[in-house]
Write an enzyme that holds these catalytic residues in place. Structure first.
Site, PDB file in Angstrom:
ATOM      1  N   HIS A 103      49.552  33.925  50.601  1.00  9.62           N
ATOM      2  CA  HIS A 103      49.621  35.343  50.955  1.00  9.62           C
ATOM      3  C   HIS A 103      49.059  35.546  52.352  1.00  9.62           C
ATOM      4  O   HIS A 103      47.903  35.213  52.604  1.00  9.62           O
ATOM      5  CB  HIS A 103      48.815  36.186  49.959  1.00  9.62           C
ATOM      6  CG  HIS A 103      49.563  36.495  48.698  1.00  9.62           C
ATOM      7  ND1 HIS A 103      49.359  37.638  47.965  1.00  9.62           N
ATOM      8  CD2 HIS A 103      50.538  35.799  48.057  1.00  9.62           C
ATOM      9  CE1 HIS A 103      50.173  37.630  46.914  1.00  9.62           C
ATOM     10  NE2 HIS A 103      50.885  36.527  46.938  1.00  9.62           N
ATOM     11  N   TYR A 111      44.253  46.768  46.647  1.00  5.09           N
ATOM     12  CA  TYR A 111      42.964  47.288  46.169  1.00  5.09           C
ATOM     13  C   TYR A 111      42.992  48.794  46.430  1.00  5.09           C
ATOM     14  O   TYR A 111      43.151  49.206  47.577  1.00  5.09           O
ATOM     15  CB  TYR A 111      41.800  46.691  46.953  1.00  5.09           C
ATOM     16  CG  TYR A 111      41.569  45.197  46.757  1.00  5.09           C
ATOM     17  CD1 TYR A 111      40.612  44.736  45.853  1.00  5.09           C
ATOM     18  CD2 TYR A 111      42.274  44.256  47.496  1.00  5.09           C
ATOM     19  CE1 TYR A 111      40.374  43.377  45.688  1.00  5.09           C
ATOM     20  CE2 TYR A 111      42.045  42.891  47.331  1.00  5.09           C
ATOM     21  CZ  TYR A 111      41.093  42.464  46.427  1.00  5.09           C
ATOM     22  OH  TYR A 111      40.863  41.127  46.261  1.00  5.09           O
ATOM     23  N   PRO A 141      33.744  41.014  41.463  1.00  2.10           N
ATOM     24  CA  PRO A 141      35.035  40.353  41.707  1.00  2.10           C
ATOM     25  C   PRO A 141      35.830  40.912  42.884  1.00  2.10           C
ATOM     26  O   PRO A 141      36.846  40.330  43.270  1.00  2.10           O
ATOM     27  CB  PRO A 141      35.798  40.577  40.395  1.00  2.10           C
ATOM     28  CG  PRO A 141      35.162  41.772  39.775  1.00  2.10           C
ATOM     29  CD  PRO A 141      33.730  41.763  40.205  1.00  2.10           C
ATOM     30  N   LYS A 180      35.488  36.156  45.299  1.00  8.26           N
ATOM     31  CA  LYS A 180      34.705  35.094  45.946  1.00  8.26           C
ATOM     32  C   LYS A 180      34.033  34.118  44.977  1.00  8.26           C
ATOM     33  O   LYS A 180      33.502  33.094  45.411  1.00  8.26           O
ATOM     34  CB  LYS A 180      33.604  35.717  46.827  1.00  8.26           C
ATOM     35  CG  LYS A 180      34.133  36.517  48.000  1.00  8.26           C
ATOM     36  CD  LYS A 180      34.893  35.620  48.949  1.00  8.26           C
ATOM     37  CE  LYS A 180      35.457  36.346  50.143  1.00  8.26           C
ATOM     38  NZ  LYS A 180      36.598  35.640  50.741  1.00  8.26           N
ATOM     39  N   TYR A 238      37.867  37.714  54.088  1.00 11.10           N
ATOM     40  CA  TYR A 238      38.742  37.539  52.919  1.00 11.10           C
ATOM     41  C   TYR A 238      39.295  36.116  52.853  1.00 11.10           C
ATOM     42  O   TYR A 238      39.329  35.508  51.773  1.00 11.10           O
ATOM     43  CB  TYR A 238      39.884  38.564  52.956  1.00 11.10           C
ATOM     44  CG  TYR A 238      40.517  38.781  51.605  1.00 11.10           C
ATOM     45  CD1 TYR A 238      39.968  39.667  50.683  1.00 11.10           C
ATOM     46  CD2 TYR A 238      41.674  38.086  51.225  1.00 11.10           C
ATOM     47  CE1 TYR A 238      40.536  39.866  49.436  1.00 11.10           C
ATOM     48  CE2 TYR A 238      42.258  38.280  49.977  1.00 11.10           C
ATOM     49  CZ  TYR A 238      41.678  39.172  49.087  1.00 11.10           C
ATOM     50  OH  TYR A 238      42.237  39.355  47.848  1.00 11.10           O
TER      51      TYR A 238
HETATM   52  C1  PHB Z   1      42.818  38.385  40.128  1.00 14.27           C
HETATM   53  O1  PHB Z   1      43.981  38.095  40.438  1.00 14.27           O
HETATM   54  O2  PHB Z   1      42.405  38.242  38.966  1.00 14.27           O
HETATM   55  C2  PHB Z   1      41.920  38.918  41.183  1.00 14.27           C
HETATM   56  C3  PHB Z   1      42.378  39.013  42.482  1.00 14.27           C
HETATM   57  C4  PHB Z   1      41.553  39.525  43.464  1.00 14.27           C
HETATM   58  C5  PHB Z   1      40.282  39.927  43.138  1.00 14.27           C
HETATM   59  C6  PHB Z   1      39.804  39.800  41.837  1.00 14.27           C
HETATM   60  C7  PHB Z   1      40.637  39.301  40.863  1.00 14.27           C
HETATM   61  O3  PHB Z   1      39.484  40.440  44.105  1.00 14.27           O
END
Ligand code: PHB
Ligand code: APR
Length: 389
Positions: A72, A200, A292, A296, A384
């Protein structure tokens, strides 16, 4: 039994460390309380930083990751109807790979026999002894019999609740902690993702995240108060909430389907320092937890074991004690930066119950700044994709 390094915990940290040590010709044994199937049943995040991909490449265990992982180049921050794209590739030249962290554990587990990495599953009552000296040992119970492993070092890769960190005498270490007033309710479903990149979202109703495991499997989250009960969240209610929070564009592309898994996980920031005491080295969740937001957790475990494997290799090759002595400071320098990023992204994208109009105005101002500043976007992008090790 005698070995050079006794590793406690066969999660991603313990298995990755075991493989890195075997690649250096160092003897080690991994002790795991659960069965292998149980370890693989835990659903984890799905974003890999460069360091994690590089370690799998270095071990030659990246075939499935290369075939099935989705590179990505960007991800998105949504605020109501506004979508801010962070173009990681353009801003930093880097990217992340979307690949289930559980799949990393599976790849590491599958390679154990061929690499001669010995993992003892269903090891009960694991206890650490004499960690302050140079001849520590570990006892455990297996098939009803008491067993003992003598070693030079113990690696505590046993997660937040394991016995590793607790073997450090009270008063030696310091704990830093922030508990958040909400959890993430996650849903996994065999439906195509609503967007080709992650979103997000910070919405008046709360946080949401649109993520994926593949082109046909999606992972979504909404934040909920800690008092919320899973049984009050039917699949339909979760899909309705996601459609509201992710914004109209994403909502138009959501495909609904039955959940394969649904759970609520609390959010916590936690650091234990130092990450080494005597002959005990802590790696991964045993020493730190991140919320989460930013994914990380596993990536931080990967950088810890990278530093730990380097230090242990220097010790066994050249009797270099300095590398062991430097491990904690080196690992913590990166841990704190990841903690900061995960915390700041959590603050930016969630509505905290104690927040008033001022805090919301700060979020809007920060999102406006990010939307208009290449420097701000670069800061987010480089964190990131993962800071250098
Ligand atoms: C996930 O795909 O489970 C996931 C992706 C990004 C995050 C947390 C979880 O920041
Ligand atoms: N004896 C033996 N093993 C134990 C004990 C014990 N007493 N207690 C815990 N363990 C095992 C757990 O069963 C688990 O398999 O230690 C392992 C720890 O694994 P994780 O909790 O996954 O921690 P870690 O390997 O540090 O994972 C790092 O990866 O996927 C992400 O979210 C995950 O942030 C985490 C990161």
């Amino acid at each position: 039994m005698k070995t050079q390094v006794c590793i406690i915990g066969a999660g991603p940290a313990g298995l990755l460390l075991g493989h890195l040590l075997r690649a250096e010709g160092i003897d080690c044994v991994v002790l795991e309380r659960q069965t292998g199937d149980y370890v693989l049943s835990r659903i984890r995040a799905g974003v890999l930083e460069t360091i994690t991909v590089e370690l799998m490449e270095r071990l030659g265990l990246d075939a499935r990751l290369k075939a099935e992982g989705l590179p990505h180049d960007g991800f998105n921050l949504a605020d109501g109807e506004r979508l801010i794209r962070i173009d990681m590739q353009e801003l930093t030249g880097g990217h992340v790979v979307v690949y289930g962290q559980t799949e990393i554990t599976r790849d590491l587990m599958d390679a154990c026999p061929e690499r001669g990495l010995d993992v003892i599953y269903e090891a009960a009552e694991v206890a650490l002894h004499e960690v302050e000296g140079e001849a520590p040992y570990v006892t455990y119970r297996k098939d009803g019999r008491e067993q003992r492993i003598d070693c030079r070092f113990i690696a505590g890769c046993d997660g937040f609740h394991g016995p590793g960190r607790k073997a450090i005498p009270a008063g030696v270490g310091k704990e830093y902690e922030r508990v958040y007033p909400f959890g993430w309710l996650g849903i996994l479903a065999d439906v195509p993702p609503c967007n080709h990149e992650l979103i997000y979202a910070n919405h008046a109703r709360g946080f949401a995240l649109a993520s994926m495991r593949s082109q046909t499997r999606s992972r979504y989250y909404v934040d909920v108060p800690l008092t919320e009960r899973l049984e009050d969240w039917s699949d339909e209610r979760v899909w309705d909430e996601l459609a509201l929070r992710l914004g109209p564009d994403a909502a138009a592309h959501i495909t609904r389907g039955p959940s394969l898994e649904k759970s609520i996980a609390p959010l916590r920031s936690y650091v234990f320092a130092p990450m080494r005491h005597g002959s005990l080295i802590l790696c991964g969740d045993s020493a730190h937890i991140v919320p989460p937001t930013g994914a990380k957790g596993l990536n931080l475990a990967a950088s810890d074991v990278h530093y730990a494997a380097q230090a242990l290799a220097a010790y066994f090759r050249r009797s270099d004690n300095d590398a062991i002595a430097a491990y904690s400071d080196k690992a913590l320098a990166r841990v704190w930066k990841s903690e900061r990023f995960s915390w700041s992204l959590t603050k930016l994208m969630h509505r905290f119950p104690e927040d008033g109009p001022f805090e919301r105005a700060m979020q809007v101002a920060e999102l406006d700044y990010i939307a208009s500043s290449r420097a701000a976007q670069t800061t987010i992008a480089e964190n990131y994709i993962g800071l250098p090790v």
